[in-house]
Design a protein around this motif. Structure first.
Motif, PDB file in Angstrom:
ATOM      1  N   SER A  69       0.891  -1.360  -0.075  1.00  0.00           N
ATOM      2  CA  SER A  69      -0.041   0.052   0.014  1.00  0.00           C
ATOM      3  C   SER A  69       0.909   1.279   0.073  1.00  0.00           C
ATOM      4  O   SER A  69       2.096   1.159   0.421  1.00  0.00           O
ATOM      5  CB  SER A  69      -0.867  -0.210   1.050  1.00  0.00           C
ATOM      6  OG  SER A  69      -0.055   0.155   2.420  1.00  0.00           O
ATOM      7  N   GLU A  70       0.378   2.469  -0.192  1.00  0.00           N
ATOM      8  CA  GLU A  70       1.048   3.672  -0.312  1.00  0.00           C
ATOM      9  C   GLU A  70       1.620   3.965   0.958  1.00  0.00           C
ATOM     10  O   GLU A  70       2.478   4.326   1.110  1.00  0.00           O
ATOM     11  CB  GLU A  70       0.037   4.762  -0.597  1.00  0.00           C
ATOM     12  CG  GLU A  70       0.523   6.126  -0.832  1.00  0.00           C
ATOM     13  CD  GLU A  70       1.523   6.372  -2.007  1.00  0.00           C
ATOM     14  OE1 GLU A  70       2.545   7.224  -1.635  1.00  0.00           O
ATOM     15  OE2 GLU A  70       1.516   5.553  -3.003  1.00  0.00           O
ATOM     16  N   GLU A  71       0.916   3.658   2.176  1.00  0.00           N
ATOM     17  CA  GLU A  71       1.388   3.936   3.350  1.00  0.00           C
ATOM     18  C   GLU A  71       2.866   3.262   3.872  1.00  0.00           C
ATOM     19  O   GLU A  71       3.472   3.610   4.606  1.00  0.00           O
ATOM     20  CB  GLU A  71       0.277   3.631   4.505  1.00  0.00           C
ATOM     21  CG  GLU A  71      -0.823   4.421   4.345  1.00  0.00           C
ATOM     22  CD  GLU A  71      -1.761   4.058   3.161  1.00  0.00           C
ATOM     23  OE1 GLU A  71      -2.045   2.896   2.916  1.00  0.00           O
ATOM     24  OE2 GLU A  71      -2.552   4.670   2.529  1.00  0.00           O
ATOM     25  N   GLN A  72       3.067   2.000   3.079  1.00  0.00           N
ATOM     26  CA  GLN A  72       3.983   1.236   3.350  1.00  0.00           C
ATOM     27  C   GLN A  72       5.396   1.617   2.462  1.00  0.00           C
ATOM     28  O   GLN A  72       6.394   1.180   2.928  1.00  0.00           O
ATOM     29  CB  GLN A  72       3.644  -0.243   2.919  1.00  0.00           C
ATOM     30  CG  GLN A  72       2.667  -0.853   4.104  1.00  0.00           C
ATOM     31  CD  GLN A  72       2.342  -2.222   3.543  1.00  0.00           C
ATOM     32  OE1 GLN A  72       1.834  -2.547   2.534  1.00  0.00           O
ATOM     33  NE2 GLN A  72       2.855  -3.224   4.267  1.00  0.00           N
ATOM     34  N   LEU A  73       5.108   2.646   1.806  1.00  0.00           N
ATOM     35  CA  LEU A  73       6.287   3.086   0.811  1.00  0.00           C
ATOM     36  C   LEU A  73       6.584   4.126   0.986  1.00  0.00           C
ATOM     37  O   LEU A  73       5.922   5.250   1.031  1.00  0.00           O
ATOM     38  CB  LEU A  73       5.887   2.581  -0.582  1.00  0.00           C
ATOM     39  CG  LEU A  73       5.430   1.346  -1.021  1.00  0.00           C
ATOM     40  CD1 LEU A  73       4.847   1.239  -2.371  1.00  0.00           C
ATOM     41  CD2 LEU A  73       6.635   0.375  -1.046  1.00  0.00           C
ATOM     42  N   LEU A  74       7.918   4.663   1.313  1.00  0.00           N
ATOM     43  CA  LEU A  74       8.405   5.855   1.526  1.00  0.00           C
ATOM     44  C   LEU A  74       9.943   6.180   0.862  1.00  0.00           C
ATOM     45  O   LEU A  74      10.650   5.129   0.640  1.00  0.00           O
ATOM     46  CB  LEU A  74       8.637   6.079   3.147  1.00  0.00           C
ATOM     47  CG  LEU A  74       9.421   7.189   3.541  1.00  0.00           C
ATOM     48  CD1 LEU A  74       8.594   8.349   3.310  1.00  0.00           C
ATOM     49  CD2 LEU A  74       9.772   7.058   4.846  1.00  0.00           C
ATOM     50  N   ILE A  75       9.675   7.409   0.012  1.00  0.00           N
ATOM     51  CA  ILE A  75      11.120   7.448  -0.709  1.00  0.00           C
ATOM     52  C   ILE A  75      11.737   8.680   0.225  1.00  0.00           C
ATOM     53  O   ILE A  75      11.392   9.501   0.735  1.00  0.00           O
ATOM     54  CB  ILE A  75      10.820   8.251  -1.830  1.00  0.00           C
ATOM     55  CG1 ILE A  75      10.057   7.262  -2.980  1.00  0.00           C
ATOM     56  CG2 ILE A  75      12.171   8.526  -2.767  1.00  0.00           C
ATOM     57  CD1 ILE A  75       9.747   7.668  -4.286  1.00  0.00           C
ATOM     58  N   SER A  76      13.132   8.261   0.419  1.00  0.00           N
ATOM     59  CA  SER A  76      14.067   8.917   1.321  1.00  0.00           C
ATOM     60  C   SER A  76      15.345   9.027   0.602  1.00  0.00           C
ATOM     61  O   SER A  76      15.707   8.038   0.129  1.00  0.00           O
ATOM     62  CB  SER A  76      14.196   8.438   2.584  1.00  0.00           C
ATOM     63  OG  SER A  76      15.155   8.909   3.293  1.00  0.00           O
ATOM     64  N   GLY A  77      16.038  10.330   0.714  1.00  0.00           N
ATOM     65  CA  GLY A  77      17.384  10.187   0.033  1.00  0.00           C
ATOM     66  C   GLY A  77      18.435  10.756   0.916  1.00  0.00           C
ATOM     67  O   GLY A  77      17.848  10.624   2.245  1.00  0.00           O
ATOM     68  N   PRO A  78      19.526  10.799   0.612  1.00  0.00           N
ATOM     69  CA  PRO A  78      20.527  11.055   1.583  1.00  0.00           C
ATOM     70  C   PRO A  78      20.610  12.402   2.493  1.00  0.00           C
ATOM     71  O   PRO A  78      19.713  13.334   1.972  1.00  0.00           O
ATOM     72  CB  PRO A  78      21.752  11.420   0.934  1.00  0.00           C
ATOM     73  CG  PRO A  78      21.520  11.309  -0.679  1.00  0.00           C
ATOM     74  CD  PRO A  78      20.084  10.740  -0.496  1.00  0.00           C
ATOM     75  N   GLY A  79      20.727  12.343   3.716  1.00  0.00           N
ATOM     76  CA  GLY A  79      20.368  13.269   4.441  1.00  0.00           C
ATOM     77  C   GLY A  79      21.505  14.541   4.493  1.00  0.00           C
ATOM     78  O   GLY A  79      22.252  14.437   3.477  1.00  0.00           O
ATOM     79  N   GLN A  80      21.484  15.476   5.261  1.00  0.00           N
ATOM     80  CA  GLN A  80      22.496  16.619   5.100  1.00  0.00           C
ATOM     81  C   GLN A  80      23.826  16.208   5.487  1.00  0.00           C
ATOM     82  O   GLN A  80      24.963  17.015   5.190  1.00  0.00           O
ATOM     83  CB  GLN A  80      22.027  17.770   5.822  1.00  0.00           C
ATOM     84  CG  GLN A  80      21.978  17.801   7.237  1.00  0.00           C
ATOM     85  CD  GLN A  80      21.355  19.107   7.956  1.00  0.00           C
ATOM     86  OE1 GLN A  80      21.328  20.097   7.386  1.00  0.00           O
ATOM     87  NE2 GLN A  80      21.342  18.766   9.444  1.00  0.00           N
ATOM     88  N   GLY A  81      23.954  15.229   6.346  1.00  0.00           N
ATOM     89  CA  GLY A  81      25.254  14.768   6.744  1.00  0.00           C
ATOM     90  C   GLY A  81      25.593  15.203   8.267  1.00  0.00           C
ATOM     91  O   GLY A  81      24.607  15.866   8.725  1.00  0.00           O
ATOM     92  N   ILE A  82      26.519  14.780   8.874  1.00  0.00           N
ATOM     93  CA  ILE A  82      26.887  15.209  10.236  1.00  0.00           C
ATOM     94  C   ILE A  82      27.087  16.532  10.486  1.00  0.00           C
ATOM     95  O   ILE A  82      27.950  17.302   9.584  1.00  0.00           O
ATOM     96  CB  ILE A  82      28.224  14.076  10.825  1.00  0.00           C
ATOM     97  CG1 ILE A  82      28.124  14.321  12.063  1.00  0.00           C
ATOM     98  CG2 ILE A  82      29.288  14.511   9.854  1.00  0.00           C
ATOM     99  CD1 ILE A  82      28.983  13.395  12.745  1.00  0.00           C
ATOM    100  N   ARG A  83      26.748  17.249  11.407  1.00  0.00           N
ATOM    101  CA  ARG A  83      27.440  18.463  11.694  1.00  0.00           C
ATOM    102  C   ARG A  83      26.899  18.833  13.319  1.00  0.00           C
ATOM    103  O   ARG A  83      26.407  18.110  14.032  1.00  0.00           O
ATOM    104  CB  ARG A  83      26.000  19.572  11.025  1.00  0.00           C
ATOM    105  CG  ARG A  83      24.636  19.415  11.619  1.00  0.00           C
ATOM    106  CD  ARG A  83      23.656  20.217  11.151  1.00  0.00           C
ATOM    107  NE  ARG A  83      22.375  20.308  11.509  1.00  0.00           N
ATOM    108  CZ  ARG A  83      21.867  20.500  12.575  1.00  0.00           C
ATOM    109  NH1 ARG A  83      22.747  20.860  13.635  1.00  0.00           N
ATOM    110  NH2 ARG A  83      20.624  20.115  12.889  1.00  0.00           N
ATOM    111  N   PRO A  84      27.715  19.667  13.648  1.00  0.00           N
ATOM    112  CA  PRO A  84      27.434  20.070  15.163  1.00  0.00           C
ATOM    113  C   PRO A  84      26.181  20.462  15.499  1.00  0.00           C
ATOM    114  O   PRO A  84      25.454  21.092  14.828  1.00  0.00           O
ATOM    115  CB  PRO A  84      28.569  21.178  15.415  1.00  0.00           C
ATOM    116  CG  PRO A  84      29.417  21.197  14.340  1.00  0.00           C
ATOM    117  CD  PRO A  84      28.467  20.706  13.277  1.00  0.00           C
TER     118      PRO A  84
END
Length: 97
Positions: A69-84
């Motif tokens: 179902s649509e609720e089971q699928l999520l597109i995610s890309g890379p985050g911004q990376g580590i930062r303080p």
């Protein structure tokens, strides 16, 4: 998958897979057999992550809607990376900088 194999081989096995986990693994393998570059990984839990080029993610998501179902699928890309942390963020979580 080696981690999951180790968990299954433990004295008192730990099974993270759910029926949908196995269905997702087979669905991704079927997509690869069609020439679509995507791969599967799992962490310590039942959730399957499909690794692919972000430019192909929408197409792959649509193909996986045959199984999920649509609720089971999520597109995610890379985050911004580590930062303080900012001082405000540290204070919010009561962490010392």
């Amino acid at each position: 998958m080696k981690m999951h194999g180790s968990m299954l081989g433990a004295e008192t096995p730990i099974i993270y897979f759910e029926p949908d986990s196995i269905k997702a693994i087979h669905a991704v393998r079927a997509l690869r057999e069609q020439g679509i570059l995507c791969y599967v990984t799992m962490d310590a839990g039942p959730n399957v992550k499909v690794l692919c080029r972000l430019s192909e993610a929408g197409k792959i998501k649509e193909m996986l809607r045959e199984y999920f179902s649509e609720e089971q699928l999520l597109i995610s890309g890379p985050g911004q990376g580590i930062r303080p942390l900012t001082a405000q963020e540290a204070a919010e979580y009561n962490w010392q900088l």
